[in-house]
Design a protein around this motif. Structure first.
Motif, PDB file in Angstrom:
ATOM      1  N   LEU A   1     -10.469   4.020   7.439  1.00 28.22           N
ATOM      2  CA  LEU A   1     -10.372   2.573   7.667  1.00 28.22           C
ATOM      3  C   LEU A   1     -11.273   1.808   6.707  1.00 28.22           C
ATOM      4  N   ASN A   2     -12.479   2.314   6.459  1.00 25.81           N
ATOM      5  CA  ASN A   2     -13.395   1.646   5.526  1.00 25.81           C
ATOM      6  C   ASN A   2     -12.848   1.638   4.103  1.00 25.81           C
ATOM      7  N   ALA A   3     -12.205   2.717   3.694  1.00 26.71           N
ATOM      8  CA  ALA A   3     -11.679   2.830   2.333  1.00 26.71           C
ATOM      9  C   ALA A   3     -10.375   2.051   2.137  1.00 26.71           C
ATOM     10  N   ASN A   4      -9.752   1.639   3.226  1.00 28.40           N
ATOM     11  CA  ASN A   4      -8.449   0.974   3.171  1.00 28.40           C
ATOM     12  C   ASN A   4      -8.465  -0.303   4.005  1.00 28.40           C
ATOM     13  N   PRO A   5      -9.064  -1.372   3.479  1.00 27.35           N
ATOM     14  CA  PRO A   5      -9.225  -2.592   4.272  1.00 27.35           C
ATOM     15  C   PRO A   5      -7.905  -3.246   4.690  1.00 27.35           C
ATOM     16  N   GLY A   6      -6.799  -2.912   4.033  1.00 25.32           N
ATOM     17  CA  GLY A   6      -5.506  -3.473   4.426  1.00 25.32           C
ATOM     18  C   GLY A   6      -4.794  -2.671   5.503  1.00 25.32           C
ATOM     19  N   LEU A   7      -5.391  -1.569   5.909  1.00 23.92           N
ATOM     20  CA  LEU A   7      -4.781  -0.710   6.915  1.00 23.92           C
ATOM     21  C   LEU A   7      -4.936  -1.334   8.300  1.00 23.92           C
ATOM     22  N   ARG A   8      -3.811  -1.459   9.008  1.00 24.13           N
ATOM     23  CA  ARG A   8      -3.825  -1.966  10.384  1.00 24.13           C
ATOM     24  C   ARG A   8      -3.177  -0.916  11.279  1.00 24.13           C
ATOM     25  N   LEU A   9      -3.739  -0.748  12.464  1.00 20.83           N
ATOM     26  CA  LEU A   9      -3.262   0.268  13.397  1.00 20.83           C
ATOM     27  C   LEU A   9      -2.900  -0.327  14.751  1.00 20.83           C
ATOM     28  N   ARG A  10      -1.915   0.279  15.375  1.00 16.44           N
ATOM     29  CA  ARG A  10      -1.617   0.004  16.781  1.00 16.44           C
ATOM     30  C   ARG A  10      -2.295   1.115  17.576  1.00 16.44           C
ATOM     31  N   ILE A  11      -3.071   0.711  18.564  1.00 15.25           N
ATOM     32  CA  ILE A  11      -3.709   1.666  19.463  1.00 15.25           C
ATOM     33  C   ILE A  11      -2.959   1.599  20.784  1.00 15.25           C
TER      34      ILE A  11
ATOM     35  N   ILE B   1       0.610   0.239  11.306  1.00 20.92           N
ATOM     36  CA  ILE B   1       1.537  -0.892  11.353  1.00 20.92           C
ATOM     37  C   ILE B   1       1.499  -1.720  10.073  1.00 20.92           C
ATOM     38  N   ALA B   2       0.521  -1.494   9.215  1.00 24.90           N
ATOM     39  CA  ALA B   2       0.452  -2.182   7.916  1.00 24.90           C
ATOM     40  C   ALA B   2      -0.515  -1.434   7.013  1.00 24.90           C
ATOM     41  N   GLY B   3      -0.222  -1.455   5.729  1.00 21.23           N
ATOM     42  CA  GLY B   3      -1.118  -0.884   4.736  1.00 21.23           C
ATOM     43  C   GLY B   3      -1.007   0.605   4.537  1.00 21.23           C
ATOM     44  N   GLY B   4      -0.093   1.253   5.195  1.00 21.79           N
ATOM     45  CA  GLY B   4       0.031   2.695   5.079  1.00 21.79           C
ATOM     46  C   GLY B   4       0.632   3.173   3.775  1.00 21.79           C
ATOM     47  N   ASP B   5       1.286   2.277   3.061  1.00 27.06           N
ATOM     48  CA  ASP B   5       1.946   2.668   1.815  1.00 27.06           C
ATOM     49  C   ASP B   5       0.998   2.668   0.623  1.00 27.06           C
ATOM     50  N   THR B   6      -0.221   2.210   0.805  1.00 29.70           N
ATOM     51  CA  THR B   6      -1.172   2.130  -0.310  1.00 29.70           C
ATOM     52  C   THR B   6      -2.511   2.804   0.036  1.00 29.70           C
ATOM     53  N   LEU B   7      -2.491   3.835   0.834  1.00 26.83           N
ATOM     54  CA  LEU B   7      -3.718   4.494   1.268  1.00 26.83           C
ATOM     55  C   LEU B   7      -4.455   5.155   0.101  1.00 26.83           C
ATOM     56  N   VAL B   8      -5.766   5.040   0.122  1.00 25.41           N
ATOM     57  CA  VAL B   8      -6.617   5.753  -0.826  1.00 25.41           C
ATOM     58  C   VAL B   8      -7.553   6.659  -0.031  1.00 25.41           C
ATOM     59  N   ARG B   9      -7.963   7.754  -0.670  1.00 28.89           N
ATOM     60  CA  ARG B   9      -8.890   8.676  -0.009  1.00 28.89           C
ATOM     61  C   ARG B   9     -10.282   8.066   0.050  1.00 28.89           C
ATOM     62  N   PRO B  10     -10.961   8.305   1.160  1.00 25.97           N
ATOM     63  CA  PRO B  10     -12.357   7.847   1.245  1.00 25.97           C
ATOM     64  C   PRO B  10     -13.213   8.623   0.226  1.00 25.97           C
ATOM     65  N   ARG B  11     -14.223   7.986  -0.278  1.00 24.09           N
ATOM     66  CA  ARG B  11     -15.175   8.674  -1.164  1.00 24.09           C
ATOM     67  C   ARG B  11     -16.097   9.513  -0.322  1.00 24.09           C
ATOM     68  N   PRO B  12     -16.431  10.706  -0.818  1.00 21.54           N
ATOM     69  CA  PRO B  12     -17.347  11.598  -0.051  1.00 21.54           C
ATOM     70  C   PRO B  12     -18.742  11.054   0.059  1.00 21.54           C
TER      71      PRO B  12
END
Length: 100
Positions: free
Chosen positions: A10-20, A89-100
């Motif tokens: 979530l931190n690495a992908n600020p456009g990611l939105r989730l349904r819980i 629900i949003a941002g899943g098409d542009t996911l980047v890996r978190p930095r270690p």
């Protein structure tokens, strides 16, 4: 541990939105279980919010007892049905890996 593992993503992908989606076991009334599922989803959202993830990145829904993963009537099964599930629900098409 499950929530902590999602935090770097979530931190690495600020456009990611989730349904819980909050779920409950079969015990209790339908109304009670819907409220319990909502509380469960809100608790997960609050956990992320307390760790710096904006609450507006989450949509909450409760399914109560409507979508069990196990249908036996024993504690082992009930514990599997008390859960929160995530759906992108949003941002899943542009996911980047978190930095270690």
């Amino acid at each position: 541990a499950t929530l902590e593992a999602k935090r770097p993503i979530l931190n690495a992908n600020p456009g990611l939105r989730l349904r819980i989606a909050g779920h409950a076991d079969e015990r209790g009334s339908e109304e009670y279980n819907l409220a319990l599922g909502q509380k469960r989803a809100a608790s997960v959202q609050r956990w992320f919010s307390e760790r710096g993830i904006a609450a507006d990145r989450f949509e909450l829904v409760s399914y109560g007892e409507e979508r069990p993963v196990c249908t036996e009537s024993d504690e082992s099964c009930w514990s599997q049905n008390r859960r929160a599930e995530f759906e992108v629900i949003a941002g899943g098409d542009t996911l980047v890996r978190p930095r270690p």
